[in-house]
Motif scaffolding. Structure first.
Motif, PDB file in Angstrom:
ATOM      1  N   LYS A   6       0.854  -1.192   0.000  1.00 22.21           N
ATOM      2  CA  LYS A   6       0.000   0.000   0.000  1.00 22.21           C
ATOM      3  C   LYS A   6       0.893   1.248   0.000  1.00 22.21           C
ATOM      4  N   LEU A   7       0.569   2.157  -0.901  1.00 22.40           N
ATOM      5  CA  LEU A   7       1.293   3.435  -0.939  1.00 22.40           C
ATOM      6  C   LEU A   7       0.676   4.365   0.096  1.00 22.40           C
ATOM      7  N   ILE A   8       1.476   4.787   1.070  1.00 22.82           N
ATOM      8  CA  ILE A   8       0.957   5.640   2.148  1.00 22.82           C
ATOM      9  C   ILE A   8       1.143   7.117   1.795  1.00 22.82           C
ATOM     10  N   SER A   9       2.329   7.472   1.334  1.00 19.22           N
ATOM     11  CA  SER A   9       2.559   8.878   0.977  1.00 19.22           C
ATOM     12  C   SER A   9       3.719   8.967   0.002  1.00 19.22           C
ATOM     13  N   SER A  10       3.791  10.102  -0.693  1.00 18.20           N
ATOM     14  CA  SER A  10       4.931  10.303  -1.605  1.00 18.20           C
ATOM     15  C   SER A  10       5.282  11.782  -1.659  1.00 18.20           C
ATOM     16  N   THR A  11       6.247  12.110  -2.492  1.00 17.70           N
ATOM     17  CA  THR A  11       6.658  13.509  -2.555  1.00 17.70           C
ATOM     18  C   THR A  11       5.700  14.305  -3.447  1.00 17.70           C
ATOM     19  N   LEU A  12       5.510  15.562  -3.056  1.00 21.60           N
ATOM     20  CA  LEU A  12       4.624  16.435  -3.828  1.00 21.60           C
ATOM     21  C   LEU A  12       5.370  17.031  -5.024  1.00 21.60           C
ATOM     22  N   ASP A  13       6.708  16.958  -4.978  1.00 22.98           N
ATOM     23  CA  ASP A  13       7.486  17.551  -6.075  1.00 22.98           C
ATOM     24  C   ASP A  13       8.746  16.717  -6.351  1.00 22.98           C
ATOM     25  N   ASP A  14       9.915  17.197  -5.944  1.00 20.12           N
ATOM     26  CA  ASP A  14      11.158  16.470  -6.225  1.00 20.12           C
ATOM     27  C   ASP A  14      11.348  15.315  -5.245  1.00 20.12           C
ATOM     28  N   SER A  15      12.291  14.432  -5.581  1.00 25.25           N
ATOM     29  CA  SER A  15      12.584  13.317  -4.666  1.00 25.25           C
ATOM     30  C   SER A  15      13.806  13.674  -3.811  1.00 25.25           C
ATOM     31  N   PHE A  16      14.002  12.889  -2.763  1.00 25.94           N
ATOM     32  CA  PHE A  16      15.139  13.073  -1.853  1.00 25.94           C
ATOM     33  C   PHE A  16      16.460  12.974  -2.643  1.00 25.94           C
ATOM     34  N   GLY A  17      16.626  11.894  -3.392  1.00 21.23           N
ATOM     35  CA  GLY A  17      17.879  11.666  -4.127  1.00 21.23           C
ATOM     36  C   GLY A  17      18.142  12.747  -5.166  1.00 21.23           C
ATOM     37  N   GLU A  18      17.058  13.119  -5.864  1.00 19.78           N
ATOM     38  CA  GLU A  18      17.166  14.141  -6.910  1.00 19.78           C
ATOM     39  C   GLU A  18      17.636  15.482  -6.317  1.00 19.78           C
ATOM     40  N   SER A  19      17.181  15.811  -5.098  1.00 17.54           N
ATOM     41  CA  SER A  19      17.582  17.089  -4.499  1.00 17.54           C
ATOM     42  C   SER A  19      19.089  17.065  -4.181  1.00 17.54           C
ATOM     43  N   PHE A  20      19.621  15.910  -3.805  1.00 17.54           N
ATOM     44  CA  PHE A  20      21.081  15.787  -3.611  1.00 17.54           C
ATOM     45  C   PHE A  20      21.796  15.973  -4.948  1.00 17.54           C
ATOM     46  N   ASP A  21      21.216  15.384  -6.007  1.00 11.53           N
ATOM     47  CA  ASP A  21      21.837  15.501  -7.331  1.00 11.53           C
ATOM     48  C   ASP A  21      21.912  16.966  -7.773  1.00 11.53           C
ATOM     49  N   LYS A  22      20.834  17.728  -7.466  1.00  9.04           N
ATOM     50  CA  LYS A  22      20.802  19.142  -7.880  1.00  9.04           C
ATOM     51  C   LYS A  22      21.805  19.964  -7.073  1.00  9.04           C
ATOM     52  N   VAL A  23      21.906  19.715  -5.769  1.00  9.12           N
ATOM     53  CA  VAL A  23      22.874  20.447  -4.942  1.00  9.12           C
ATOM     54  C   VAL A  23      24.285  20.156  -5.452  1.00  9.12           C
ATOM     55  N   ALA A  24      24.552  18.889  -5.761  1.00 12.48           N
ATOM     56  CA  ALA A  24      25.881  18.517  -6.277  1.00 12.48           C
ATOM     57  C   ALA A  24      26.151  19.198  -7.609  1.00 12.48           C
ATOM     58  N   LYS A  25      25.112  19.291  -8.441  1.00 15.21           N
ATOM     59  CA  LYS A  25      25.276  19.932  -9.753  1.00 15.21           C
ATOM     60  C   LYS A  25      25.604  21.414  -9.568  1.00 15.21           C
ATOM     61  N   ASN A  26      24.877  22.089  -8.648  1.00 14.00           N
ATOM     62  CA  ASN A  26      25.138  23.514  -8.391  1.00 14.00           C
ATOM     63  C   ASN A  26      26.551  23.744  -7.870  1.00 14.00           C
ATOM     64  N   LEU A  27      27.103  22.734  -7.206  1.00 19.47           N
ATOM     65  CA  LEU A  27      28.460  22.863  -6.655  1.00 19.47           C
ATOM     66  C   LEU A  27      29.524  22.280  -7.592  1.00 19.47           C
ATOM     67  N   ASN A  28      29.074  21.822  -8.771  1.00 16.04           N
ATOM     68  CA  ASN A  28      29.977  21.162  -9.741  1.00 16.04           C
ATOM     69  C   ASN A  28      30.715  19.983  -9.127  1.00 16.04           C
ATOM     70  N   LEU A  29      29.996  19.200  -8.327  1.00 20.19           N
ATOM     71  CA  LEU A  29      30.652  18.051  -7.667  1.00 20.19           C
ATOM     72  C   LEU A  29      30.636  16.802  -8.550  1.00 20.19           C
ATOM     73  N   GLY A  30      29.639  16.724  -9.466  1.00 25.00           N
ATOM     74  CA  GLY A  30      29.514  15.530 -10.312  1.00 25.00           C
ATOM     75  C   GLY A  30      28.204  14.807 -10.048  1.00 25.00           C
ATOM     76  N   TYR A  31      28.076  13.582 -10.567  1.00 24.00           N
ATOM     77  CA  TYR A  31      26.851  12.787 -10.445  1.00 24.00           C
ATOM     78  C   TYR A  31      27.227  11.333 -10.157  1.00 24.00           C
ATOM     79  N   PRO A  32      26.474  10.567  -9.353  1.00 18.84           N
ATOM     80  CA  PRO A  32      25.293  10.957  -8.580  1.00 18.84           C
ATOM     81  C   PRO A  32      25.673  11.795  -7.365  1.00 18.84           C
ATOM     82  N   GLY A  33      24.783  12.736  -7.030  1.00 18.13           N
ATOM     83  CA  GLY A  33      25.115  13.732  -6.023  1.00 18.13           C
ATOM     84  C   GLY A  33      25.133  13.219  -4.594  1.00 18.13           C
TER      85      GLY A  33
END
Ligand code: KG4
Ligand code: ZN
Length: 343
Positions: free
Chosen positions: A154-181
């Motif tokens: 049963k699916l109880i809840s999910s994200t309304l927008d971005d995912s947890f992992g994706e937000s790390f990827d974006k922070v890493a991208k903004n810092l030019n750290l590479g992928y996966p963030g």
């Protein structure tokens, strides 16, 4: 044995799992992290081309492992959803070709259900763990699920927008750290979680809903990075920004898991799955939280947190016993889960 294939995003992987005792007999994975890193995220066309190159090589290795005797294989399992369509198609084409040429049934697996079964690789009887609460955190999903004693999910809840992992990827991208963030941000943040230099608001704090949101936090981190860059202090501040971001993102998950645990007296175990479940700060804090509710934390071995075919093969054992086979000609990929996947 079940031969399973995973190609939903940027990992090409094939495994062999014993139907009788769920033992993982063979597993090989080729990660495309290096190829996507320069772009700061997965490039779908590149992912697809690399799958088309790598999957046949892995199949060749598996065939050599079996000394070209494929007679022990009784079904082909393949991730068909959710994921990148162009990547999923590569795996499905190989699965269909094998199913047709070896005259074996085809089992279509939901990637998220696969992640849940990463907790049970090499274990056939899982009834003692059910019902089970689950936090699924990956590059595309952030969900709380309940795995019921009748094996329904049963699916109880999910994200309304971005995912947890994706937000790390974006922070890493903004810092030019590479992928996966995720691992890169985690490395920068190490040992700095008690610093108070940067503070971000915890998303949806105090709200009764179990939903998640990461877009506001991601944006707050972006603005902090931009400001530090403009002031010429980004190099010395990036660890602190990463630590404040990581801590806030994890506290958000922990607050929602706590709400779930408050309402779930009948569960004894709580599992975390998905690529981002490798996060050490989260694992440590979740372990304490779960213990506070007198429950035990289940984690997959690190090598099976990120995408892999072993979890797909493990998940397919149930479908094999229930004869939940797919029609070879109509089986197709889907970028999202299907309504029947979760109740
Ligand atoms: O499950 P997964 O391998 O692929 C998907 O199904 O999406 O998850 C990959 C995601 C990426 O966003 C990656 O940055 C994140 O998991 N990740 C992490 C960590 N390791 C991987 N996020 C936070 N902390 C980590 N240690
Ligand atoms: Zn995944």
């Amino acid at each position: 044995m079940i031969l399973s294939i995973e190609s939903s995003c940027d990992d090409s992987s094939i495994a062999l799992t014993s139907i009788e005792n769920a033992k993982l007999l063979y597993h090989f994975k080729h990660s495309q992290d290096r190829e996507h890193s320069i772009y700061g995220g997965v490039v779908p066309e590149l992912a697809s081309r690399l799958h088309a190159d790598e999957l046949p090589k892995i199949l060749q290795k598996l065939s050599e492992f079996l000394q070209n005797d494929l007679s022990g294989i009784k079904a082909i399992a393949i991730t068909t959803r959710p994921g990148l369509s162009v990547s999923l198609i590569d795996g499905l084409m190989m699965a269909k070709a094998l199913s047709l040429s070896l005259n074996l049934p085809l089992i279509c697996v939901n990637h998220l259900v696969g992640h849940i079964y990463s907790l049970f690789i090499n274990r056939i009887d899982i009834r003692e763990f059910l019902p089970l609460g689950i936090l699924l955190i990956s590059g595309g999903h952030t969900q709380i699920l309940r795995f019921n004693a009748d094996f329904s999910i049963k699916l109880i809840s999910s994200t309304l927008d971005d995912s947890f992992g994706e937000s790390f990827d974006k922070v890493a991208k903004n810092l030019n750290l590479g992928y996966p963030g995720g691992p890169l941000v985690e490395k920068e943040a190490k040992g700095l979680h008690n610093s108070t230099k940067y503070a971000f608001s915890i998303p949806l704090q105090g709200k009764k809903s179990l939903d998640f949101s990461f877009s506001g936090l991601k944006n707050a981190a972006r603005l902090a990075i931009q400001k530090a860059r403009e002031c010429g202090i980004l190099e010395q501040e990036k660890g602190e920004i990463c630590a404040a971001f990581e801590k806030t993102a994890c506290l958000h998950l922990l607050q929602k898991c706590e709400l779930f645990l408050q309402k779930s007296n009948d569960i004894s175990y709580f599992g975390i799955v998905g690529g981002a479940s490798a996060n050490v700060f989260l694992r440590e804090n979740l372990k304490n939280l779960v213990a506070k509710f007198d429950k035990k934390l289940l984690c997959a071995p690190l090598e099976f947190c990120s995408d892999n075919a072993a979890m797909i093969g493990r998940s397919a054992i149930n479908d094999f016993h229930n004869k939940k086979f797919s029609d070879l000609f109509s089986a197709n990929v889907a970028p999202k889960s299907l309504p029947q996947d979760f109740i």
